[in-house]
Design an enzyme around this catalytic site. Sequence first.
Site, PDB file in Angstrom:
ATOM      1  N   GLU A   1       8.214   9.825  -0.198  1.00 33.95           N
ATOM      2  CA  GLU A   1       7.168   8.813  -0.091  1.00 33.95           C
ATOM      3  C   GLU A   1       6.934   8.358   1.346  1.00 33.95           C
ATOM      4  O   GLU A   1       5.822   7.960   1.684  1.00 33.95           O
ATOM      5  CB  GLU A   1       7.385   7.636  -1.043  1.00 33.95           C
ATOM      6  CG  GLU A   1       8.564   6.733  -0.763  1.00 33.95           C
ATOM      7  CD  GLU A   1       8.674   5.602  -1.803  1.00 33.95           C
ATOM      8  OE1 GLU A   1       9.789   5.109  -1.996  1.00 33.95           O
ATOM      9  OE2 GLU A   1       7.668   5.201  -2.395  1.00 33.95           O
TER      10      GLU A   1
ATOM     11  N   TRP B   1      -6.637  -0.276  -4.112  1.00 42.80           N
ATOM     12  CA  TRP B   1      -5.991   1.015  -4.319  1.00 42.80           C
ATOM     13  C   TRP B   1      -6.936   1.771  -5.245  1.00 42.80           C
ATOM     14  O   TRP B   1      -7.110   1.403  -6.404  1.00 42.80           O
ATOM     15  CB  TRP B   1      -4.617   0.844  -4.963  1.00 42.80           C
ATOM     16  CG  TRP B   1      -3.835   2.115  -5.068  1.00 42.80           C
ATOM     17  CD1 TRP B   1      -3.103   2.709  -4.085  1.00 42.80           C
ATOM     18  CD2 TRP B   1      -3.701   2.954  -6.218  1.00 42.80           C
ATOM     19  NE1 TRP B   1      -2.531   3.872  -4.549  1.00 42.80           N
ATOM     20  CE2 TRP B   1      -2.879   4.053  -5.858  1.00 42.80           C
ATOM     21  CE3 TRP B   1      -4.200   2.900  -7.525  1.00 42.80           C
ATOM     22  CZ2 TRP B   1      -2.536   5.066  -6.744  1.00 42.80           C
ATOM     23  CZ3 TRP B   1      -3.864   3.928  -8.411  1.00 42.80           C
ATOM     24  CH2 TRP B   1      -3.040   4.983  -8.013  1.00 42.80           C
TER      25      TRP B   1
ATOM     26  N   ASN C   1      -8.868  -5.950 -10.371  1.00 36.99           N
ATOM     27  CA  ASN C   1      -7.673  -5.106 -10.332  1.00 36.99           C
ATOM     28  C   ASN C   1      -7.480  -4.560 -11.735  1.00 36.99           C
ATOM     29  O   ASN C   1      -7.497  -5.318 -12.695  1.00 36.99           O
ATOM     30  CB  ASN C   1      -6.459  -5.953  -9.917  1.00 36.99           C
ATOM     31  CG  ASN C   1      -5.156  -5.188 -10.033  1.00 36.99           C
ATOM     32  OD1 ASN C   1      -5.138  -3.973  -9.960  1.00 36.99           O
ATOM     33  ND2 ASN C   1      -4.058  -5.907 -10.222  1.00 36.99           N
ATOM     34  N   GLY C   2      -7.319  -3.248 -11.867  1.00 33.79           N
ATOM     35  CA  GLY C   2      -7.116  -2.652 -13.184  1.00 33.79           C
ATOM     36  C   GLY C   2      -8.122  -1.549 -13.425  1.00 33.79           C
ATOM     37  O   GLY C   2      -8.711  -1.011 -12.488  1.00 33.79           O
TER      38      GLY C   2
ATOM     39  N   LYS D   1       2.387  -0.689  -3.881  1.00 35.97           N
ATOM     40  CA  LYS D   1       3.701  -1.226  -4.262  1.00 35.97           C
ATOM     41  C   LYS D   1       3.816  -1.451  -5.764  1.00 35.97           C
ATOM     42  O   LYS D   1       4.840  -1.195  -6.362  1.00 35.97           O
ATOM     43  CB  LYS D   1       3.899  -2.555  -3.518  1.00 35.97           C
ATOM     44  CG  LYS D   1       5.187  -3.264  -3.844  1.00 35.97           C
ATOM     45  CD  LYS D   1       6.275  -2.801  -2.944  1.00 35.97           C
ATOM     46  CE  LYS D   1       7.602  -3.428  -3.233  1.00 35.97           C
ATOM     47  NZ  LYS D   1       8.680  -2.463  -2.969  1.00 35.97           N
TER      48      LYS D   1
ATOM     49  N   ARG E   1      -0.150  -3.977  -1.901  1.00 35.49           N
ATOM     50  CA  ARG E   1      -0.587  -3.591  -3.244  1.00 35.49           C
ATOM     51  C   ARG E   1      -1.632  -2.484  -3.230  1.00 35.49           C
ATOM     52  O   ARG E   1      -1.965  -1.902  -4.263  1.00 35.49           O
ATOM     53  CB  ARG E   1      -1.173  -4.801  -3.974  1.00 35.49           C
ATOM     54  CG  ARG E   1      -0.202  -5.934  -4.146  1.00 35.49           C
ATOM     55  CD  ARG E   1      -0.863  -7.066  -4.865  1.00 35.49           C
ATOM     56  NE  ARG E   1      -1.120  -6.723  -6.240  1.00 35.49           N
ATOM     57  CZ  ARG E   1      -0.273  -6.895  -7.232  1.00 35.49           C
ATOM     58  NH1 ARG E   1       0.907  -7.404  -6.996  1.00 35.49           N
ATOM     59  NH2 ARG E   1      -0.584  -6.556  -8.454  1.00 35.49           N
TER      60      ARG E   1
ATOM     61  N   HIS F   1      22.265  27.046 -11.178  1.00 33.98           N
ATOM     62  CA  HIS F   1      21.479  27.512 -12.326  1.00 33.98           C
ATOM     63  C   HIS F   1      20.010  27.746 -11.945  1.00 33.98           C
ATOM     64  O   HIS F   1      19.151  27.809 -12.821  1.00 33.98           O
ATOM     65  CB  HIS F   1      21.585  26.507 -13.476  1.00 33.98           C
ATOM     66  CG  HIS F   1      22.994  26.350 -13.967  1.00 33.98           C
ATOM     67  ND1 HIS F   1      23.658  27.338 -14.643  1.00 33.98           N
ATOM     68  CD2 HIS F   1      23.895  25.335 -13.802  1.00 33.98           C
ATOM     69  CE1 HIS F   1      24.888  26.936 -14.924  1.00 33.98           C
ATOM     70  NE2 HIS F   1      25.057  25.724 -14.408  1.00 33.98           N
TER      71      HIS F   1
ATOM     72  N   GLU G   1      17.245   9.212  -5.477  1.00 30.37           N
ATOM     73  CA  GLU G   1      16.663   8.102  -4.715  1.00 30.37           C
ATOM     74  C   GLU G   1      16.472   8.494  -3.244  1.00 30.37           C
ATOM     75  O   GLU G   1      15.445   8.180  -2.635  1.00 30.37           O
ATOM     76  CB  GLU G   1      17.565   6.857  -4.863  1.00 30.37           C
ATOM     77  CG  GLU G   1      17.118   5.617  -4.117  1.00 30.37           C
ATOM     78  CD  GLU G   1      15.757   5.069  -4.524  1.00 30.37           C
ATOM     79  OE1 GLU G   1      15.172   5.539  -5.506  1.00 30.37           O
ATOM     80  OE2 GLU G   1      15.260   4.187  -3.805  1.00 30.37           O
TER      81      GLU G   1
ATOM     82  N   CYS H   1      -4.187  -2.926  -6.007  1.00 36.05           N
ATOM     83  CA  CYS H   1      -5.225  -3.903  -5.698  1.00 36.05           C
ATOM     84  C   CYS H   1      -4.626  -5.309  -5.613  1.00 36.05           C
ATOM     85  O   CYS H   1      -3.879  -5.739  -6.484  1.00 36.05           O
ATOM     86  CB  CYS H   1      -6.373  -3.928  -6.691  1.00 36.05           C
ATOM     87  SG  CYS H   1      -7.246  -2.375  -6.803  1.00 36.05           S
TER      88      CYS H   1
ATOM     89  N   LYS I   1      12.793   8.581  -1.421  1.00 38.25           N
ATOM     90  CA  LYS I   1      12.493   7.846  -0.181  1.00 38.25           C
ATOM     91  C   LYS I   1      11.865   8.782   0.846  1.00 38.25           C
ATOM     92  O   LYS I   1      10.912   8.433   1.529  1.00 38.25           O
ATOM     93  CB  LYS I   1      13.750   7.206   0.428  1.00 38.25           C
ATOM     94  CG  LYS I   1      14.356   6.049  -0.313  1.00 38.25           C
ATOM     95  CD  LYS I   1      13.593   4.748  -0.197  1.00 38.25           C
ATOM     96  CE  LYS I   1      12.643   4.532  -1.321  1.00 38.25           C
ATOM     97  NZ  LYS I   1      13.079   3.886  -2.524  1.00 38.25           N
TER      98      LYS I   1
HETATM   99  O1  M6R Z   1       7.896  -2.728  -9.554  1.00 42.08           O
HETATM  100  P1  M6R Z   1       8.694  -1.640 -10.214  1.00 42.08           P
HETATM  101  O2  M6R Z   1      10.142  -1.716  -9.919  1.00 42.08           O
HETATM  102  O3  M6R Z   1       8.427  -1.556 -11.696  1.00 42.08           O
HETATM  103  O4  M6R Z   1       8.148  -0.297  -9.578  1.00 42.08           O
HETATM  104  C1  M6R Z   1       8.567   0.949 -10.045  1.00 42.08           C
HETATM  105  C2  M6R Z   1       8.188   2.052  -9.089  1.00 42.08           C
HETATM  106  O5  M6R Z   1       6.797   2.121  -8.951  1.00 42.08           O
HETATM  107  C3  M6R Z   1       8.818   1.849  -7.699  1.00 42.08           C
HETATM  108  O6  M6R Z   1      10.201   1.749  -7.775  1.00 42.08           O
HETATM  109  C4  M6R Z   1       8.449   3.030  -6.762  1.00 42.08           C
HETATM  110  O7  M6R Z   1       9.047   4.196  -7.234  1.00 42.08           O
HETATM  111  C5  M6R Z   1       8.878   2.712  -5.329  1.00 42.08           C
HETATM  112  N1  M6R Z   1       7.757   2.834  -4.433  1.00 42.08           N
HETATM  113  C6  M6R Z   1       9.898   3.648  -4.783  1.00 42.08           C
HETATM  114  O8  M6R Z   1      10.265   3.320  -3.486  1.00 42.08           O
END
Ligand code: M6R
Length: 616
Positions: free
Chosen positions: A492, A75, A101-102, A611, A27, A508, A485, A2, A489
Amino acid sequence: MCGIVGYVGQKQALEVVVSGLRRLEYRGYDSAGVAVISEGELEVRKKAGKLANLESLIGQDPLPSSTTGIGHTRWATHGGPTDSNAHPHVSENGRIAVIHNGIIENFAELRDELTAAGVHLSSETDTEVVAHLLARELPLAEFDLTVAMMRTCALLEGAFTLLCLDPHQPDVVVGARRNSPLVVGVGDGENFLASDVAAFVEYTSEALELGQDQIVTLTPDGVSVIDFDGNPVIPLAFTIDWDASAAEKDGYELFMLKEIAEQPRAVADTLRGRIGKDFRIQLDEANLDDAVIKKISKVMVIACGTAAHAGMVAKYAIEHWTRLPVDVELASEFRYRDPIVGPDTLVIAISQSGETMDTLMALRYAKEQGAHTLAICNTVGSTIPRESDAVLYTRAGPEVAVASTKAFLTQIVAAYLVGLYLAQVRGALFEDEVRSILRDLDDMPSKIDLVLDTVEPVRALARQLVDARSVLFLGRHVGFPVALEGALKLKELAYMHAEGFPAGELKHGPIALIEDGIPVVVIVPSPRGRAVLHDKIVSNIQEVRARGARIIAIAEEGDESITPYADDIIRIPEVPTLLQPLVATVPLQVFACEMATAKGHDVDQPRNLAKSVTVE
Ligand code: M6R
């Protein structure tokens, strides 16, 4: 999670609020809405879907001129992404508009209380109760909106940033903050409120930090802050050190592409001024206490998602350089077990946004246990650094695309600087070792540039593999978090099954996933470093290749020994093993971005994500 904007001043509020929402859309983008005050009335427009839907609604049903307004991009948590669940929510008597927001954790109880009192709720959200409560409290507060907000906050449990309007007080916006972000932008005859400075940086660089449990009252000429008990607070002022153009696409089609391309600069900026001419690490700005560093007996990294992967990379380096044990904990799990953390522990919280609720709560728990805390963060003035004993900022600049790229690389660099600093203070490394690591670190921006110059084959490969059902990523040592990582990527952005594994672990169990033609991306360690790692990964490649996998090797320039075992080879420059993640991650970012583009996905705003995740 949000985005919130509030404005009061001389400009058309709608323009300011919508342009702020555009910058905050990362956001959350399930719905959007605005409220303005005009001729003693509230005017609200809201719409499910992205901001563009709201803009077209306003195009069909224009809002009147107004210099006071609030806006929200959502969101969804409570209630689906529908028009009626979109914010702002308005009280039954039309007297209050509120955005939030929250999560209001006691909303069910409050809803029952309101319903019993005859209030009709028209949405499924937790937020709507706040609008009705504010309207109920307003007369009891003698129509002082700030006091009504204070009375209302006393009834709420959970995390919230709230902004509200009362059309009878046309030049006032009141905000409140508990555990969710809110910053003030200070202008000349105008003032701003937002979840993030990006919303108002095109109008002012002067900002105020708000602390926990504070209420802010904005008029065109003033900003006043009190705590939830009504005591005046003097907020901390800061200047935003980047301008609006840093949060623009700047000719790139996607924010993600721009942010990938910015990585050499981001890494150089994160190193700048932190390595002295004498090859000593200078982190005075971080406020790290050398006496504490000498006494600690372990390090714990807490973080989520990509930031946790950066922590996993850093573990290898910090343990190697300092001989201190380093645990990396997913922040969302940390405080729900019984972690062994206390005054002998340095807890490093890594977060791009500085607002991730899981990380914040883990940090607070660590502090309660007496741990020393250090934030590695990209967002100046955000909650995690504010609540940490020390902070080292990454200098990636604003990261807008939901998928983290430049933040990851700079988090690794910052964590490495911390590791080297710990080693320096504790006398754990020889000078010539430090000198050689720092020289290599200093070379990284140009090495990343080299990778960026040669990513075209990665794009072509992604387009070729667009119909793959699943992609696996294998790595060893620091290549393992890189594999995680790369898989994150792809999940997502391309919404496809992708998993990262330590290459030695495959046999394993996960090797059962290997079927004819499955793409397996392997991060190949340098043969010049610890040759054993290289040899072992070659064996692991053979194991999956024998079962039909298509091997895509991310391998160092000049490593010809890998050629017989790979179907495709993506070359990266020669760098020391510990620094390989800084070059090996870049093609994986490009791969996921291109794959998502080829599938026609919204790369910068992938489905279901936001985000900054400010709920647990
Ligand atoms: O703002 P932050 O670094 O604390 O966020 C952590 C994760 O939410 C963030 O890295 C998320 O995994 C990304 N969307 C990955 O690309």
